[in-house]
Every structure is written in C-alpha cells, then in structure tokens.
Design an enzyme around this catalytic site. Structure first.
Site, PDB file in Angstrom:
ATOM      1  N   ASP A 106       0.733  -1.286  -0.316  1.00 35.00           N
ATOM      2  CA  ASP A 106      -0.217  -0.270  -0.364  1.00 35.00           C
ATOM      3  C   ASP A 106       0.688   1.174  -0.211  1.00 35.00           C
ATOM      4  O   ASP A 106       1.348   1.316  -1.139  1.00 35.00           O
ATOM      5  CB  ASP A 106      -0.708   0.077   1.192  1.00 35.00           C
ATOM      6  CG  ASP A 106      -2.018   1.209   0.928  1.00 35.00           C
ATOM      7  OD1 ASP A 106      -3.235   0.869   0.631  1.00 35.00           O
ATOM      8  OD2 ASP A 106      -2.317   1.870   1.772  1.00 35.00           O
ATOM      9  N   ARG A 107       0.413   2.232   1.436  1.00 30.29           N
ATOM     10  CA  ARG A 107       1.289   3.727   0.861  1.00 30.29           C
ATOM     11  C   ARG A 107       2.915   3.087   1.215  1.00 30.29           C
ATOM     12  O   ARG A 107       3.995   3.846   0.155  1.00 30.29           O
ATOM     13  CB  ARG A 107       0.907   4.064   2.175  1.00 30.29           C
ATOM     14  CG  ARG A 107      -0.633   4.333   2.189  1.00 30.29           C
ATOM     15  CD  ARG A 107      -1.161   5.317   0.582  1.00 30.29           C
ATOM     16  NE  ARG A 107      -1.186   6.552   0.156  1.00 30.29           N
ATOM     17  CZ  ARG A 107      -1.185   7.167  -0.437  1.00 30.29           C
ATOM     18  NH1 ARG A 107      -2.478   6.654  -1.159  1.00 30.29           N
ATOM     19  NH2 ARG A 107      -1.190   8.274  -0.052  1.00 30.29           N
ATOM     20  N   HIS A 151     -11.446   6.742  -0.430  1.00 33.89           N
ATOM     21  CA  HIS A 151     -10.480   7.634   0.113  1.00 33.89           C
ATOM     22  C   HIS A 151      -9.118   8.301  -0.383  1.00 33.89           C
ATOM     23  O   HIS A 151      -9.509   9.272  -0.029  1.00 33.89           O
ATOM     24  CB  HIS A 151     -10.115   6.645   0.975  1.00 33.89           C
ATOM     25  CG  HIS A 151      -9.540   5.511   0.131  1.00 33.89           C
ATOM     26  ND1 HIS A 151      -9.553   5.140  -0.197  1.00 33.89           N
ATOM     27  CD2 HIS A 151      -7.964   5.442   0.685  1.00 33.89           C
ATOM     28  CE1 HIS A 151      -8.343   3.939  -1.057  1.00 33.89           C
ATOM     29  NE2 HIS A 151      -7.563   4.209   0.336  1.00 33.89           N
ATOM     30  N   TRP A 152      -9.384   7.937  -1.723  1.00 34.03           N
ATOM     31  CA  TRP A 152      -8.252   8.845  -2.072  1.00 34.03           C
ATOM     32  C   TRP A 152      -8.608  10.270  -2.798  1.00 34.03           C
ATOM     33  O   TRP A 152      -7.504  11.301  -2.709  1.00 34.03           O
ATOM     34  CB  TRP A 152      -7.873   8.376  -3.442  1.00 34.03           C
ATOM     35  CG  TRP A 152      -6.636   7.427  -3.516  1.00 34.03           C
ATOM     36  CD1 TRP A 152      -7.577   5.807  -2.923  1.00 34.03           C
ATOM     37  CD2 TRP A 152      -6.000   7.102  -4.110  1.00 34.03           C
ATOM     38  NE1 TRP A 152      -5.898   5.128  -2.922  1.00 34.03           N
ATOM     39  CE2 TRP A 152      -5.079   5.309  -4.094  1.00 34.03           C
ATOM     40  CE3 TRP A 152      -5.188   7.586  -5.247  1.00 34.03           C
ATOM     41  CZ2 TRP A 152      -4.071   5.603  -4.748  1.00 34.03           C
ATOM     42  CZ3 TRP A 152      -3.628   6.995  -6.055  1.00 34.03           C
ATOM     43  CH2 TRP A 152      -3.362   5.849  -5.592  1.00 34.03           C
ATOM     44  N   TYR A 215      -2.404  11.299   1.529  1.00 34.24           N
ATOM     45  CA  TYR A 215      -3.161  11.519   0.474  1.00 34.24           C
ATOM     46  C   TYR A 215      -3.061  12.495   0.052  1.00 34.24           C
ATOM     47  O   TYR A 215      -3.701  12.343  -0.997  1.00 34.24           O
ATOM     48  CB  TYR A 215      -5.112  10.397   0.676  1.00 34.24           C
ATOM     49  CG  TYR A 215      -4.151   8.998   0.845  1.00 34.24           C
ATOM     50  CD1 TYR A 215      -4.791   8.856   0.064  1.00 34.24           C
ATOM     51  CD2 TYR A 215      -4.467   9.387   2.136  1.00 34.24           C
ATOM     52  CE1 TYR A 215      -5.077   7.154   0.301  1.00 34.24           C
ATOM     53  CE2 TYR A 215      -4.164   7.162   2.493  1.00 34.24           C
ATOM     54  CZ  TYR A 215      -4.741   6.382   1.382  1.00 34.24           C
ATOM     55  OH  TYR A 215      -4.825   5.049   1.269  1.00 34.24           O
ATOM     56  N   HIS A 276      -7.286  -6.867   0.725  1.00 33.64           N
ATOM     57  CA  HIS A 276      -6.574  -5.479  -0.361  1.00 33.64           C
ATOM     58  C   HIS A 276      -5.286  -5.873   0.927  1.00 33.64           C
ATOM     59  O   HIS A 276      -4.303  -5.654   1.452  1.00 33.64           O
ATOM     60  CB  HIS A 276      -6.761  -3.953   0.590  1.00 33.64           C
ATOM     61  CG  HIS A 276      -5.950  -2.896   0.290  1.00 33.64           C
ATOM     62  ND1 HIS A 276      -4.832  -3.326  -0.555  1.00 33.64           N
ATOM     63  CD2 HIS A 276      -5.401  -2.496   1.214  1.00 33.64           C
ATOM     64  CE1 HIS A 276      -4.385  -1.804  -0.994  1.00 33.64           C
ATOM     65  NE2 HIS A 276      -4.571  -1.132   0.857  1.00 33.64           N
TER      66      HIS A 276
END
Length: 298
Positions: A106-107, A151-152, A215, A276
């Site tokens: 992910d991030r 959420h982005w 984000y 995810h």
C-alpha cells in the site's frame, strides 16, 4: 509500545525525522514498509518467518504508529513519497546499510518504488504488494474504481474537513475502512494486537492529520513526480516482484502487471486470493512468493 514477538523496538533520531523501528534476525537486510491505515504491526504474520533468513527492519512510516507526525505544508511535500523515501535512506545510513531489500504494501509500496527511482544504488531487490504506481492509478479512475477507492479523494480534501469528519468517531471510521477492504468484509482476519495498534493511532488527531496529508501528497506532489519520472523515461533498475489481490484495488485497473512493465525491466508477479491486506489475510501467499525472490539475491 506493542511489538511483534521476537522483535525489539527503538526510536531512531534521524536527521529529518524520529522513526520507531522494530528489528530482529541476522543476514541480508530486508526493510518492510506498511500502508494505510496501518503501521509496522501489519507484518506480524510474516515477519517471524522472514527473520529466519534476513535481518528484518520494520519502521513505522512518518505520521504512523509510534513515529513522529509533523504537520503538513502548503505544497504537500512533508508526506510526499520522496520525503518518506528519504526517511528510509536516513534509516539505512543510521544502520550502516549501503543497500537493502525492500518490501512494501500500500502506501509503503509507494515509498518503496519512489526510493528505487530516486536512489537506485540503495535497493538490492524490490517487492511490491497491492498497488500500481500513483500516477497510473489516478489515470485508471472510472466510476467503479472511484466508488471503491473513494478515500483517495476524501482524505485529500483540504484540511481540516476530513480530519474533523474522521475525528468525530475515529475508531468506527477505521473499523469500517479495514473491514470493507478485506475479502470477507469483517475484521476477523486481522491479528488482534495489530488491530489494537491501528485503533490506538487513529485516536490521535496528529496522526489523522498525517494520514490525510499522505493522501494530499498523493493527489499533488506524488502524482506530479510520477509524471516527471515517466516523461523522463525513468526505470526501476532493481529486480521487482509484485503480488496483488484478486479482489483488491490494482485488479480493477485491468492489467496491473502490465502497468509495472512500463516502469521495470525485470519484473515478475502473481495474483492471490485475498482482500487488500494480503500479508494479514493470506500470509502464505506473501511468503511463497517473496521468500524465494529475496533469497535469490543473496
């Protein structure tokens, strides 16, 4: 502070940030980078196997877990993946590591590939879980993906709107987010100690702000940097291994492995059955793919 069993945790005072770091094991260095809305505890189901072969290093990224959470700036550079990658370079320098294997989810995977682009000589092998590059993900947005990955855009709204909305009931927001991204849409597959740590950090307003800033950077600075790298023909020099979930975000882009081939000369990959949070939902898939990959580089 909660730690993965067998790991020691310490705060390292680096030139640009204080990072909380867990370490265990001997051998070639392997740095594990977590994603949103988690922290280093997300590796608790795979790290005990990895330490049998590697010196495993698990930082909490800036703004997450027990690491420092500085305020964002107007240009959204404080939580850019270039700045966060520099944190990992400073961590490597503090540990006297000229090079390291890096595995990100992910991030954390976005930090990992930016590090590989900006500092190619510092990465031995690169593992990526459950992302495509930031610019490509934005380019792939259509109605179905936008609804799933809302959420982005929500977290990237100007402060303090998302901070206030999340802060009204932070644990409920976290639990909804986590459950909605798992394959079975429950929290049952997440380790209880890790879940407790995610709930603890979401109660801290400074960390809510940091996650939103992460984000905001993704929608601005990170997207711009990806565009500049793509226009310059930048390629990731290190061998890359890529794992994505059959029911995760990259799968909705159509051809996630094909997207990575635009950025990497030597890339292999496979999908797996998971939501995810692959390293928690299907740790066997992570170990089966990445253990041979990283060991091949030793």
């Amino acid at each position: 502070m909660t730690s993965i069993p067998g790991f020691t945790r310490q705060t390292l005072h680096l030139p640009g940030i204080d990072l909380s770091v867990q370490q265990a094991g001997q051998g070639p260095p392997l740095i594990l980078l977590h994603g949103y809305p988690q922290n280093g505890m997300c590796w608790s189901r795979v790290a005990p196997r990895l330490v049998q072969h590697f010196h495993v290093i698990i930082p909490d990224l800036r703004g997450y877990g027990h690491s420092a959470a500085p305020p964002d700036d107007a240009a959204h550079t404080v939580y850019s993946k270039r700045r966060m990658a520099q944190d990992i370079i400073e961590l490597m320098d503090a540990l006297n590591l000229p090079k390291a294997n890096i595995l990100g989810h992910d991030r954390g995977a976005r930090v990992a590939y930016r590090l590989a682009l900006d500092h190619p000589g510092r990465v031995t092998r690169l593992g990526i879980i459950e992302i495509v590059p930031t610019g490509d993900f934005w380019d792939a947005w259509m109605a179905d993906l936008a609804m799933t990955a809302y959420h982005w855009t929500f977290l990237a709204q100007p402060a303090p709107l998302p901070e206030r909305m999340i802060g009204a009931d932070p644990v409920a927001y976290l639990d909804h987010t986590l459950a909605s991204w798992t394959l079975d849409h429950t929290l049952a597959t997440l380790p209880p100690e890790a879940l407790d740590s995610y709930r603890a950090q979401i109660r801290d307003p400074a960390r809510i702000h940091a996650m939103c800033a992460d984000y905001r950077a993704g929608a601005t600075t990170d997207r711009r940097l990806d565009g500049e790298s793509r226009a310059a023909g930048a390629r990731i020099a290190a061998p890359v291994c890529y794992l994505w979930a059959e029911h995760g975000f990259p799968a909705r882009t159509g051809d996630p492995l094909g997207i990575w081939r635009r950025w990497v000369d030597d890339v292999q990959g496979a999908p797996c059955r998971s939501g995810h949070f692959v390293q928690e939902e299907n740790p066997r898939a992570v170990l089966d793919l990445f253990l041979p990959f990283f060991r091949a580089g030793t």
